[in-house]
Design a protein around this motif. Structure first.
Motif, PDB file in Angstrom:
ATOM      1  N   SER A  68      45.297  40.044  44.401  1.00  0.00           N
ATOM      2  CA  SER A  68      46.386  39.101  44.152  1.00  0.00           C
ATOM      3  C   SER A  68      46.155  37.792  44.900  1.00  0.00           C
ATOM      4  N   VAL A 125      41.214  47.404  39.521  1.00  0.00           N
ATOM      5  CA  VAL A 125      41.086  48.346  40.641  1.00  0.00           C
ATOM      6  C   VAL A 125      40.726  49.741  40.136  1.00  0.00           C
ATOM      7  N   THR A 128      43.294  46.894  48.005  1.00  0.00           N
ATOM      8  CA  THR A 128      42.472  46.137  47.062  1.00  0.00           C
ATOM      9  C   THR A 128      43.343  45.361  46.082  1.00  0.00           C
ATOM     10  N   LEU A 129      44.440  45.953  45.637  1.00  0.00           N
ATOM     11  CA  LEU A 129      45.381  45.222  44.794  1.00  0.00           C
ATOM     12  C   LEU A 129      45.919  43.996  45.525  1.00  0.00           C
ATOM     13  N   PRO A 162      52.477  41.139  43.936  1.00  0.00           N
ATOM     14  CA  PRO A 162      52.290  42.006  42.759  1.00  0.00           C
ATOM     15  C   PRO A 162      52.357  41.289  41.421  1.00  0.00           C
ATOM     16  N   GLU A 190      43.120  51.583  47.537  1.00  0.00           N
ATOM     17  CA  GLU A 190      43.465  50.933  46.274  1.00  0.00           C
ATOM     18  C   GLU A 190      44.640  49.969  46.436  1.00  0.00           C
ATOM     19  N   PRO A 191      45.698  50.332  47.164  1.00  0.00           N
ATOM     20  CA  PRO A 191      46.770  49.345  47.383  1.00  0.00           C
ATOM     21  C   PRO A 191      46.289  48.104  48.129  1.00  0.00           C
ATOM     22  N   LEU A 248      45.497  43.484  37.217  1.00  0.00           N
ATOM     23  CA  LEU A 248      44.996  43.836  38.542  1.00  0.00           C
ATOM     24  C   LEU A 248      44.804  45.342  38.666  1.00  0.00           C
ATOM     25  N   VAL A 249      45.726  46.096  38.116  1.00  0.00           N
ATOM     26  CA  VAL A 249      45.621  47.561  38.165  1.00  0.00           C
ATOM     27  C   VAL A 249      44.380  48.034  37.415  1.00  0.00           C
ATOM     28  N   TYR A 265      52.497  45.965  40.489  1.00  0.00           N
ATOM     29  CA  TYR A 265      51.400  45.017  40.327  1.00  0.00           C
ATOM     30  C   TYR A 265      51.124  44.787  38.841  1.00  0.00           C
ATOM     31  N   ALA A 281      37.095  42.246  44.343  1.00  0.00           N
ATOM     32  CA  ALA A 281      37.305  43.623  43.888  1.00  0.00           C
ATOM     33  C   ALA A 281      36.235  44.561  44.426  1.00  0.00           C
TER      34      ALA A 281
END
Length: 681
Positions: free
Chosen positions: A199, A22, A194-195, A247, A191-192, A18-19, A14, A181
């Protein structure tokens, strides 16, 4: 095809932006006391703006409520200031729109001007729903404030150096991103997940900014924030169901956001996410677009100076003023500098020349209603005369100070030429509501109180204002459900009965006075009406009022002038009103001790089916009769009202004998019952 290469299908990590978002949402601990305090101020200010919209804007009110009329969603979001209980998607739209519609909500400057409180529509819609479905542990307002702080930070940090407007995009893209978010975290996404959701928020790209700018400025700018909140909730729900993300949504060299929309320019974030934005957000005290806040204050000073001059003007101010020179910042030149016709309220509230002209002519501060099509100022030719005399120019230093983190002013300077005389320039750098002013919190609280008192009745208004006065340490541990229930409009949620003698203004000596005088004061009486539409509540009020009056007339004798319990104009409170009820000439000729002719009483019952009407007849007739029997002694010679009509939509009263226990009138206090102040139908 020549010139096109195959897409690379390899899965990549990602994008770092974005990381970072999060990681901030899931792992940053908010420790700043000022951040918590300012978050509470921001929450109440936003709700006050929603209440103001409900009171002032019919246009906005037409947009809210369930998609399917009459729908009441179990465990749904209770839309503040209304009786609606909505699904979270529509609820997010409605609250986001109400907060933003009149352009009176908070703001944050930067390369992109925006309104972080827009996110509260999504945050509260989800938090309230969760509070009604999750009991352990109960969701508290600390969770709401925590999400608010982080949504403000995400949106505001993007605004500092990233000018979406230069690419034709509207700043509400940031509402969708920030809300996605924090709502993901609220709803328990990993968390994945939310990523993935984030996106998709970027994949949706912008809306175009065209609805904020001439010649296409229109009311969509009022509900654009609600639209962003709604979409954020939808995206989160999809991600929670397992929808995968993209990603490299930002950095993909062919199809990514940077390439497709920003001409290859990447986002610039000025500092790590923390709590800076909520601590330095600007609150609007006046109903003026933020870049004009200092301009309307300067205009008010000039209006007062002109009116206090020793030489009285023998002409209109619009004619006496020759020219108005305005020094301002670059954002104002882009956003609110307009010439030519103004077509609607959205056009007017984004025109600095209109605001200045109205304040000069009024001699008082501009109000949200001054932008309406129905406002006299919208049609006043003097406004257009003054608009044409206003010259706006950018002051480079004002622009530099606007972007300077150490100064962050929002300056405007006005100079008027009056009858050939150049008056002294009036400069305002830090308007009321600026975060660096000591009086900001007090002014925001007063603004909130005014908006609450516009919409709610006194006792409920006092309760809501009391919540705003709590210390943040006490407030943050209040349950979300309890907080939101407090905001449900009592006029629609319940029948709130005023003290009978006070409301009626009854003259001493009438039979009704004697009968009603012993009833305990019922100012605090709230009768909850869950499951009923506003139409049904109004119908029940009319039915109950007419039934009570007829019963009292027959049992106690009619009044010399017909007094009827009527629905008060503009709300759903039941008040005893003498003046508004028409007087039947037949009744005027009757002696005061004769019974009123109530046998032919019929009451239309829109919104109810035949079975419901029948049940209501029995319930209301028997409880009224029982109450009168207990207070005045039983009667054996006459029923309350005899059946005379065969219409299935009319209500006729019958003399049924059932136990008085649990009757509606018990809860109304006629029997002196004091522990039944809330009656759930």
């Amino acid at each position: 095809m020549a010139g096109f290469s195959a897409d690379n299908s390899a899965r990549l990590p990602y994008d770092q932006v974005l990381v970072d978002i999060v990681n901030y949402v899931f792992h940053y601990e908010v420790t700043s006391p000022r951040a918590w305090e300012r978050a509470k101020v921001a929450l109440f200010d936003a709700l006050g703006c929603a209440f103001e919209t409900l009171k002032e804007s019919r246009e906005a009110c037409d947009l809210i409520g369930p998609v399917v009329e009459g729908t009441n969603v179990p465990n749904g979001f209770r839309l503040p200031g209304t009786s609606f209980q909505l699904d979270s998607v529509k609820g997010a739209f409605d609250l986001g729109s109400l907060i933003r519609y009149l352009d009176h909500s908070d703001a944050f400057p930067g390369a992109e001007w925006g309104h972080p409180s827009d996110n509260i529509g999504a945050i509260l819609a989800i938090a309230d729903h969760l509070s009604r479905t999750t009991t352990s542990p109960p969701l508290t307002m600390r969770t709401v404030l925590h999400a608010l702080i982080k949504a403000y930070e995400i949106q505001g940090c993007f605004q500092i150096h990233n000018a979406f407007n230069q690419h034709g995009l509207d700043h509400t893209i940031l509402v969708r991103i920030a809300s996605t978010a924090v709502v993901s975290q609220l709803m328990g996404l990993s968390e994945p997940q939310t990523l993935a959701a984030l996106s998709h928020a970027f994949i949706d790209a912008g809306p175009l900014r065209s609805y904020r700018q001439s010649p296409n400025a229109g009311p969509r700018k009022g509900w654009a924030a609600g639209d962003a909140c709604m979409r954020a909730v939808q995206i989160v729900l999809l991600a929670k169901k397992g929808q995968p993300g993209a990603p490299t949504v930002l950095t993909d060299p062919k199809w990514g956001f940077y390439t497709s929309l920003l001409n290859g320019k990447e986002f610039q974030l000025p500092k790590p996410f923390a709590t800076w934005v909520v601590e330095s957000v600007f609150f609007k005290i006046h109903a003026a677009e933020g870049h004009a806040a200092s301009a309307v204050e300067a205009a008010l000073t000039l209006a007062q100076q002109i009116r206090s001059r020793s030489a009285h003007l023998d002409m209109s101010i619009a004619d006496a003023i020759n020219h108005i020179h305005v020094r301002t910042q670059k954002p104002a030149m882009i956003i609110i500098n307009k010439q030519g016709p103004l077509h609607n309220a959205a056009d007017r509230d984004h025109c600095m020349q209109y605001m200045i002209a109205v304040v000069l002519l009024k001699g008082s501060m501009i109000a949200s209603t001054d932008y309406d099509d129905e406002s006299p100022w919208a049609k006043d030719p003097r406004v257009e005369v003054l608009r044409r005399k206003i010259e706006m120019v950018e002051d480079k230093q004002f622009t530099a100070d606007y972007h300077d983190d150490k100064k962050r002013s929002a300056a405007n300077a006005l100079q008027v030429t009056l009858l050939g005389e150049v008056m002294e320039e009036v400069l305002v750098e830090y308007p009321t509501g600026h975060p660096w002013r000591d009086d900001t919190t007090g002014l925001v609280r007063r603004k909130f109180e005014e908006n609450v008192n516009k919409l709610f009745k006194r006792r409920q208004a006092e309760e809501i204002i009391g919540l705003a006065e709590l210390d943040v340490e006490e407030f943050e541990y209040m349950g979300v459900k309890d907080f939101m229930d407090t905001m449900v409009l009592a006029e629609e949620k319940a029948v709130e009965v005023s003290s009978v003698n006070d409301a009626a203004g009854l003259t001493n000596g009438t039979s009704h006075d004697l009968a009603m005088a012993e009833i305990p004061p019922v100012d605090d009486l709230i009768i909850a009406m869950p499951g009923f539409t506003p139409q049904q509540v109004a119908t029940l009020e009319n039915m109950m009022n007419a039934t009570m009056k007829a019963a009292l007339d027959e049992r106690l004798g009619s009044k010399a002038q017909t007094g009827m319990l009527e629905r008060a104009s503009g709300d759903s409170a039941v008040d005893l009103i003498d003046d508004d009820a028409p007087v039947d000439p037949k009744d005027e000729s009757l002696p005061a001790n004769e019974k009123a002719p109530a046998d032919d009483l019929t009451i239309e019952m829109p919104g109810f089916n035949e079975q419901q009407v029948s049940s209501l007849e029995v319930m209301l007739n028997t409880t009224v009769k029982t109450a009168l029997d207990e207070r005045c002694g039983p009667r054996t010679d006459i029923g309350i009202v005899n059946e005379t009509s065969s219409s299935k939509d009319d209500v006729d009263m019958v003399d049924e004998n059932i136990s008085p226990r649990g009757s509606l009138v018990d809860h109304l206090g006629v029997n002196g019952v004091e522990d039944g102040s809330r009656f759930a139908c």
